[in-house]
Design a protein around this motif. Structure first.
Motif, mmCIF file in Angstrom:
data_model
loop_
_atom_site.group_PDB
_atom_site.id
_atom_site.type_symbol
_atom_site.label_atom_id
_atom_site.label_comp_id
_atom_site.label_asym_id
_atom_site.label_seq_id
_atom_site.Cartn_x
_atom_site.Cartn_y
_atom_site.Cartn_z
ATOM 1 N N GLU A 183 0.868 -1.185 0.000
ATOM 2 C CA GLU A 183 0.000 0.000 0.000
ATOM 3 C C GLU A 183 0.904 1.234 0.000
ATOM 4 N N ALA A 184 0.691 2.114 -0.975
ATOM 5 C CA ALA A 184 1.557 3.288 -1.118
ATOM 6 C C ALA A 184 1.366 4.294 0.018
ATOM 7 N N MET A 185 0.155 4.355 0.559
ATOM 8 C CA MET A 185 -0.122 5.328 1.611
ATOM 9 C C MET A 185 0.444 4.847 2.955
ATOM 10 N N PRO A 186 0.579 5.773 3.915
ATOM 11 C CA PRO A 186 1.099 5.364 5.230
ATOM 12 C C PRO A 186 0.048 4.685 6.108
ATOM 13 N N ARG A 187 -1.141 4.436 5.575
ATOM 14 C CA ARG A 187 -2.166 3.703 6.318
ATOM 15 C C ARG A 187 -3.056 2.966 5.323
ATOM 16 N N ILE A 188 -3.697 1.912 5.828
ATOM 17 C CA ILE A 188 -4.631 1.198 4.973
ATOM 18 C C ILE A 188 -5.793 2.138 4.607
ATOM 19 N N GLY A 189 -6.337 1.940 3.409
ATOM 20 C CA GLY A 189 -7.442 2.793 2.977
ATOM 21 C C GLY A 189 -8.789 2.185 3.312
ATOM 22 N N GLY A 190 -8.833 0.866 3.466
ATOM 23 C CA GLY A 190 -10.101 0.177 3.740
ATOM 24 C C GLY A 190 -10.398 0.180 5.231
ATOM 25 N N TYR A 191 -11.479 -0.508 5.585
ATOM 26 C CA TYR A 191 -11.847 -0.600 6.991
ATOM 27 C C TYR A 191 -10.755 -1.328 7.775
ATOM 28 N N TRP A 192 -10.471 -0.795 8.952
ATOM 29 C CA TRP A 192 -9.408 -1.346 9.800
ATOM 30 C C TRP A 192 -9.684 -2.822 10.107
#
Lengths: 369, 168
Positions: free
Chosen positions: A186-195
């Protein structure tokens, strides 16, 4: 070339389209649903996980079961809803308010409709990287179709690209099908979907590598591996690379609204990053700037199926109302209350800020013509 | 970004947060059939845990995006929420099960399905093998292919065991 006429044409038989068709038919409209796939249900038929939301959106029910519920509703409409599957709307001719539709490979029809509800959903995005044309590089939708519609596993070991809800859910489904998931990048520093979707695969041992992306696919004739790279805060490769053993690379890097017919019909469109593409301006009834066109679901901005179903109901209700049919317009407030609830959380923030940019109050006056 | 923040951002619970609070220790130890542990620390539009709870122990949500809050007096450890939660984020741990062992009631949607008496590997939040456990019961409360597996395993992992691996 055959000619068909209907009160309301619904383009797309997925979550939004089926909800719209059922709602419009329950007001007494004659509805025709045109679906390009061989069966109705859209993406719902591939969703083996339980849906979120509240009881009104069938929370706790698996997606494919929700498709079944919607199909039962359509069945109950009897002759109120006609269905053409394996049929693709190819164009709209404003001068005679006629749609052309290709049925199968070689048969064409003309459809004259007094109103249209465009529920064409979305198409998957792909990202460029060396060798991304090798067999074994899939979109997540294709992986789901193979596994959950046709019962075929795509391979032995998968690298998932993207940790939005689709990437996380498809990773879980792959594991259920007995396929190993090497990692999710994942390119972002956090997941984009539901935790919670991430936690589900993490506890089964799948690494989720944040600030990572795919650099290239490896292999001669088919995918034999991948090179992934770490990214810095500006999404540039840091030089930290490693190779991953996999025979499938699954891309879950987002969706874009499918809006060609809306553009063709001259609906005012606007590029809204929060809604993931160019989408139609709409009023509270999901009507576009072309007074004969409504739209709902992912075609109006990428969101969850729960919201698509409510938007579909709004479009169906209001399109029927515009024909002078006895639509219970007091339901509109209830539907909006449901949408507002679905969009209220932190995950809905992006959607809310996007919708503000394309919401227009001006066309409501023509709603009761 | 700290290491624990980045772990959390990738789906691993690192500490207590709203929506992911441990039961109070004294109540937990004393409670026959155990207490629920919900690990749902993000505001998302979802409420089946609260609407399906037969005793109202998961308090009704004011907003569908609320994170779960639990009244431990009311929780009976029935594990309906374990079967219902679409995010598989509810667990029940019964510390009264035995002297050294707790009974873990965990959601399970994988193959193969274990049978009573099987030995399974108990996993932590990042999939690490923590202990061997014994399957005490296999239940499908809602007849919807989400199973609740009752596994006995060492008590010391009450705050860590959240999944099982069958076979292998």
């Amino acid at each position: 070339m055959t000619d068909i006429s209907t009160d309301i044409l619904v383009v797309g038989g997925g979550a939004a389209g089926l909800s719209a068709a059922s709602e419009a038919a329950s007001c007494g409209a004659r509805v025709l649903v045109v679906e390009s796939d061989l069966q109705l249900g859209g993406q719902l038929v591939k969703q083996t996980h339980k849906f979120f939301g509240s009881k009104d959106e069938y929370a706790g029910t698996r997606g494919y079961k929700i498709a079944g519920i919607l199909l039962d509703e359509i069945e109950e409409c009897g002759r109120g809803v006609e269905v053409l599957t394996n049929a693709t709307v190819t164009g709209y001719y404003a001068e005679d308010k006629t749609f052309t539709v290709m049925r199968g490979e070689d048969s064409y029809s003309r459809i004259k409709a007094r109103r249209a509800i465009i529920a064409t959903g979305a198409s998957e995005r792909l990202i460029p990287f060396p060798n991304n044309d090798l067999p074994g590089v899939y979109g997540a939708g294709a992986v789901q179709t193979l596994m959950n519609v046709y019962g075929v596993t795509p391979g032995r070991r998968v690298l998932m690209v993207g940790a939005g809800n689709i990437g996380l859910i498809v990773s879980y489904q792959l594991m259920q099908a007995g396929v190993e998931v090497a990692a999710v990048v994942e390119a972002m520093p956090r997941i984009g979907g539901y935790w919670v979707h991430a936690a589900k695969i993490r506890r089964l041992g799948v690494p989720i590598l944040l600030k990572h992306s795919i650099k290239e696919a490896l292999g001669g004739r088919v995918v034999e591996g991948a090179v992934i790279t770490e990214l810095d805060d500006k999404f540039n490769p840091t030089g930290q690379e490693r190779s991953v053993d996999c025979d499938v690379i699954c891309l879950a890097v987002g969706l874009s609204p499918t809006t060609e017919i809306l553009s063709h019909a001259g609906c005012k469109m606007r590029y809204v990053p929060e809604l993931c593409g160019s989408v139609a301006e709409r009023d509270r009834t999901m009507r576009t700037s072309n007074p004969d066109f409504w739209s709902a679901g992912d075609a109006m901005g990428i969101e969850e199926a729960s919201a698509a179903m409510v938007e579909g109901r709004i479009a169906g209700l209001c399109a029927a109302n515009s024909l002078g049919l006895p639509a219970k317009m007091e339901k509109l407030d209830e539907y909006w209350a449901r949408l507002d609830h679905l969009r209220a959380g932190e995950v809905g923030e992006k959607i809310r800020s996007g919708i503000v940019k394309v919401s227009r109050g001006g066309w409501e006056a023509c709603c009761n013509e | 970004m700290s290491e624990s923040e980045s772990l959390f951002n990738s789906g691993i619970l690192t500490d207590e947060r709203p929506g992911a609070i441990r039961p109070p220790c004294d109540k937990w130890k004393a409670k026959k059939s155990g207490l629920v542990i919900v690990e749902c620390p993000q505001r998302i539009p979802c409420n089946p845990c609260a609407t399906s709870c037969p005793t109202g122990a998961i308090l009704p949500f004011e907003d569908i995006n609320d994170t779960p809050v639990i009244d431990y007096e009311k929780c009976t450890g029935c594990a309906i929420c374990v079967a219902v939660c679409p995010g598989l984020a509810c667990f029940v741990v019964d510390l009264s099960f035995g002297k050294d062992k707790a009974l873990y009631k965990l959601p399970y949607e994988m193959l193969p399905l274990p049978s009573k008496g099987d030995s399974v590997t108990c996993l932590g939040r990042s999939g690490e093998a923590l202990a061997k456990g014994t399957v005490e019961a296999v239940i499908e409360p809602k007849r919807d292919k989400t199973y609740v597996i009752h596994v006995s395993a060492p008590k010391e992992f009450a705050n860590d065991i959240r999944a099982i691996k069958v076979g292998g």
